[in-house]
Design an enzyme around this catalytic site. Structure first.
Site, PDB file in Angstrom:
ATOM      1  N   ARG A  58       0.867  -1.182   0.000  1.00 22.93           N
ATOM      2  CA  ARG A  58       0.000   0.000   0.000  1.00 22.93           C
ATOM      3  C   ARG A  58       0.898   1.224   0.000  1.00 22.93           C
ATOM      4  O   ARG A  58       1.944   1.241   0.644  1.00 22.93           O
ATOM      5  CB  ARG A  58      -0.901   0.065   1.244  1.00 22.93           C
ATOM      6  CG  ARG A  58      -1.815  -1.132   1.436  1.00 22.93           C
ATOM      7  CD  ARG A  58      -2.765  -0.887   2.613  1.00 22.93           C
ATOM      8  NE  ARG A  58      -3.348  -2.114   3.117  1.00 22.93           N
ATOM      9  CZ  ARG A  58      -4.396  -2.728   2.608  1.00 22.93           C
ATOM     10  NH1 ARG A  58      -4.986  -2.213   1.544  1.00 22.93           N
ATOM     11  NH2 ARG A  58      -4.857  -3.842   3.142  1.00 22.93           N
TER      12      ARG A  58
ATOM     13  N   HIS B 119       3.257  -9.658   0.937  1.00 22.71           N
ATOM     14  CA  HIS B 119       2.966  -8.744   2.050  1.00 22.71           C
ATOM     15  C   HIS B 119       4.242  -8.281   2.753  1.00 22.71           C
ATOM     16  O   HIS B 119       4.190  -7.392   3.599  1.00 22.71           O
ATOM     17  CB  HIS B 119       2.029  -9.443   3.043  1.00 22.71           C
ATOM     18  CG  HIS B 119       1.456  -8.559   4.086  1.00 22.71           C
ATOM     19  ND1 HIS B 119       1.798  -8.652   5.422  1.00 22.71           N
ATOM     20  CD2 HIS B 119       0.556  -7.543   4.008  1.00 22.71           C
ATOM     21  CE1 HIS B 119       1.141  -7.747   6.121  1.00 22.71           C
ATOM     22  NE2 HIS B 119       0.384  -7.060   5.290  1.00 22.71           N
TER      23      HIS B 119
ATOM     24  N   TYR C   6       0.642   5.194  12.134  1.00 24.80           N
ATOM     25  CA  TYR C   6       0.808   3.756  12.358  1.00 24.80           C
ATOM     26  C   TYR C   6       2.101   3.557  13.144  1.00 24.80           C
ATOM     27  O   TYR C   6       3.150   4.087  12.772  1.00 24.80           O
ATOM     28  CB  TYR C   6       0.938   2.987  11.044  1.00 24.80           C
ATOM     29  CG  TYR C   6      -0.359   2.598  10.375  1.00 24.80           C
ATOM     30  CD1 TYR C   6      -1.471   3.432  10.425  1.00 24.80           C
ATOM     31  CD2 TYR C   6      -0.464   1.413   9.661  1.00 24.80           C
ATOM     32  CE1 TYR C   6      -2.649   3.078   9.795  1.00 24.80           C
ATOM     33  CE2 TYR C   6      -1.637   1.055   9.021  1.00 24.80           C
ATOM     34  CZ  TYR C   6      -2.735   1.891   9.090  1.00 24.80           C
ATOM     35  OH  TYR C   6      -3.892   1.545   8.460  1.00 24.80           O
TER      36      TYR C   6
END
Length: 741
Positions: free
Chosen positions: A430, A490, A523
């Site tokens: 992302r 990922h 985050y």
């Protein structure tokens, strides 16, 4: 929720049983630190009679996580507009839960796949529990907004008003806004013999409108979508008043403005009534990669299909006309348990314009990230030289306390501009809409460097954006690949190959979070920048495996899913059992977003049965039951929620006084360990190891504000001491530590 299991076997022979079986383990590390991704581990079984009750239900645990978020919105000591933001987050989280988890259960029920969950519940039983818990949660959320947060907003002069509440001047101004900005994009859709019931897009806010024909007296139904490209809360006051403490700031919902002007949309008809409603649909993607000659095109086609997924939830205002509700239920084919009657306003995500109000006293104090002390202890932030610092020692990064811009972003920007850099390889799961990371890759490719970008175009709900990035990168000459068929990529990796005086040197960044400058500001994530020869060689091997054909690649310093990560962690857990049984220091600590994988959980149970202390810090789902006699009395589970989204994954093993520590991208879930490419890297620098061990001490401390999980699956917030004083906010502690340096 299932009951706590009773321990039938508490006698000491449980430990002897483990001691006997531990000798039968086939090691995953048989040649020093070398890890062969093809080797497997044979596990000793649990001592005692524990069935599926040893696991908590993952779906209920997910809703429990959202309840913890809601508890932050309920906290009167929290900044008011942050409380409103947490209410919005509850809505977003629930939306994703219904679109993915509930939709998946419905699909299993419809196809007859009724295999019980690890907790022993059938899909039908899970749906029953979800319906009860989700209704309670949404009703509680509505109560918190209406009876707790909104009255406090009014005290601060922030009000949500109706059309009748505003003066004539405001009505004229908003009427002009409607005609110029709103009316042109509205599309009223009638329902009659010539017009079938329209498609209702997922997560859109809609008005169900009843109009009457004055000639015939017949009442008709129409649907009107509230445009989602416009702000939901429209300022009635000037923006100066909205952003000025002490000034009254009035907002009116967009649907209220539309409702007042329905006569313009239905000229010649009488508007009888209108009610807001909202539909959630199955929006999970299913792409058969083996059958897709071109994954990009297959995914684009599936994105179009996503819009037409079956409904899984219908939210309506609690004042809705029963006849209208009956029509919606019938046309949308939802059942009673999928209908959520709630007080207006629906969809608290729409509070964003109010949350953004520039009222500093109602927000967390502004945070300015600092450059990591391991990266740049003497130079100014903008002068940080990443490659020179990394040659001296590995760099540990802890975002958002350490700046992303002066570390990870600078690493790639400096690589792109450096004439000595020969190649850059990068994973992108992302990233942001104006990504400096993507810009750096494009700049490097245009400068003639060899650039590989592994773009995960199946990143849930970011698929369309990632497809656009992939095409943009390809046009710039970047080699774009999409990973391994059947697996999501990922892992968070960057690799830079640089020509130096003594030859080529590789530099790598391995992280726990996405290469996303925007989310890096809120985050919590970790990363390591290193030029360690073994680590960078492993990263290079992994990139080759992702872009080429190398199914039997082996690694020395990385644990890589889907082949060696689970087995590597279980091997480390079993080593801690050996240390404990031999009288040496033993302790296991895991920080992750979700703890679901049964093999990992059972390994932790075995460690607990052997007397090993186990600490788990989990943000979201946890299927592990702590504190069960005979099973997990040595396991503690905590959860930290707050200003920043806890996102890092850390694994520490005491290892007889020589701690072994890993960080990386993997959560303890089947999808991460079996269906994704994940990577954990071993942290080597002693100061970095100490920092991460201290982090666990801070997170687990009884003086830290956190949530405790008990054996019944109940989460309890611990944020006040016995005198009613606030316990330590660990995130604020890290912020303060950076400001002092």
């Amino acid at each position: 929720m299932s009951k706590t299991p009773a321990a039938e076997n508490k006698q000491p022979q449980a430990v002897h049983h483990i001691a006997t079986d531990i000798n039968k383990i086939e090691r995953a590390e048989t040649r020093g630190d070398r890890i062969d991704v093809g080797e497997k581990i044979t596990l000793p079984h649990l001592a005692g009679d524990f069935g599926s009750d040893r696991f908590l239900d993952r779906e209920t645990s997910w809703l429990d996580f959202n309840t913890r978020v809601l508890e932050l919105a309920e906290d009167p000591d929290l900044f008011l507009l942050e409380r409103l933001n947490f209410l919005s987050i509850v809505t977003s989280n629930l939306d994703e839960f219904f679109m993915v988890r509930v939709a998946g259960l419905k699909r299993r029920i419809a196809t007859g796949i009724a295999v019980p969950s690890a907790a022993g519940l059938t899909p039908e039983e899970q749906m029953e529990e979800i319906a009860e818990a989700a209704h309670q949660l949404q009703e509680r959320q509505a109560h918190v907004f209406r009876d707790q947060v909104y009255p406090e907003l009014e005290k601060e002069g922030i009000r949500i008003v109706s059309w009748e509440d505003i003066d004539d001047e405001a009505k004229k101004r908003l009427g002009d806004y409607f005609r110029q900005e709103v009316f042109p994009i509205l599309t009223p859709l009638a329902v009659d013999p010539a017009h079938p019931f329209p498609y209702i897009s997922g997560l859109s806010l809609n008005l169900a409108v009843i109009v009457r024909n004055p000639q015939t007296g017949k009442e008709l139904f129409a649907r009107l979508k509230v445009p989602d490209q416009l702000d939901r809360m429209i300022p009635v006051s000037s923006m100066r008043d909205v952003n000025s403490p002490g000034k009254e700031a009035l907002f009116i919902p967009l649907e209220a403005i539309i409702a007042e002007h329905l006569d313009i949309l239905f000229p010649g008809m009488e508007v009888v009534e209108h009610h807001a409603f909202r539909v959630t649909r199955n929006e999970d993607l299913e792409v058969e990669e083996d059958d897709a000659e071109n994954l990009l095109k297959a995914l684009e086609k599936e994105l179009l299909r996503r819009r037409f997924g079956p409904p899984v939830r219908l939210e309506v205002e609690d004042t809705i006309n029963p006849n209208i509700l009956e029509l919606l239920v019938s046309e949308l084919s939802v059942v009673e348990s999928e209908v959520y009657k709630l007080p207006a306003p629906l969809d608290l995500r729409g509070m964003a314009p109010i949350v953004r109000a520039n009222r500093p006293a109602l927000h967390y104090p502004k945070h300015v990230a600092h450059t990591s002390r391991w990266l740049n202890s003497t130079e100014t932030a903008k002068a940080a030289k990443v490659f020179a610092a990394t040659r001296e020692h590995d760099v540990l990064l802890h975002h958002p306390y350490d700046s992303f811009a002066t570390s990870v972003q600078a690493f790639l920007e400096q690589a792109a501009a450096d004439p000595n850099v020969q190649a850059i390889k990068q994973t992108l799961y992302r990233t942001s809409g104006d990504s400096p990371i993507v810009d750096a890759l494009i700049e490097a490719a245009e400068a003639g460097k060899q650039v590989l970008a592994l773009v995960e175009i199946k990143a849930r709900f970011d698929e369309e954006a990632n497809i656009n990035w992939a095409r943009k990168l390809e046009r710039a000459g970047v080699h774009v690949v999409y990973g391994i068929v059947g697996l999501k990529t990922h892992c968070k990796l960057s690799l830079v190959v640089r020509k130096e005086a003594d030859g080529l040197r590789r530099y790598a960044h391995i992280g726990t979070g996405n290469y996303h400058p925007s989310t890096a500001r809120f985050y919590e994530d970790l990363g390591v920048i290193t030029c360690d020869q073994q680590i960078t060689e492993d990263v290079s091997r992994l990139f080759n495996q992702l872009s080429g054909y190398a199914p039997k690649t082996t690694y020395r310093e990385l644990l890589v899913a889907p082949r060696s990560l689970r087995s590597g962690l279980i091997d480390r857990i079993n080593k801690e059992i050996e240390h404990k049984l031999a009288g040496r220091k033993a302790k296991i600590q895991i920080k992750c977003n979700s703890m679901v994988d049964e093999a990992i959980i059972d390994s932790l149970y075995r460690a607990s049965q052997a007397g090993v202390e186990v600490n788990v810090v989990v943000r979201g789902i946890c299927a592990l039951r702590p504190n069960v006699p005979g099973l997990s009395e040595n396991i503690k589970v905590r959860s930290i929620l707050g200003r920043f989204l806890e996102h890092s994954r850390v694994f520490t093993f005491e290892n007889a006084g020589e701690p072994v520590v890993f960080i990386g991208s993997a959560d303890m879930m089947h999808r991460n360990l079996d269906r994704r490419v994940e990577a954990l890297v071993r942290v080597k620098h002693r100061e970095h190891i100490k920092y991460l061990l201290d982090m666990f001490s801070n997170y687990m401390s009884e003086t830290t504000s956190n949530w405790h999980l008990d054996s019944d699956g109940k989460w309890t917030r611990h944020h006040l001491d016995s005198d009613g004083n606030q316990l330590t906010d660990v995130q604020q502690m890290y912020l303060d530590s950076r400001r002092k340096k």
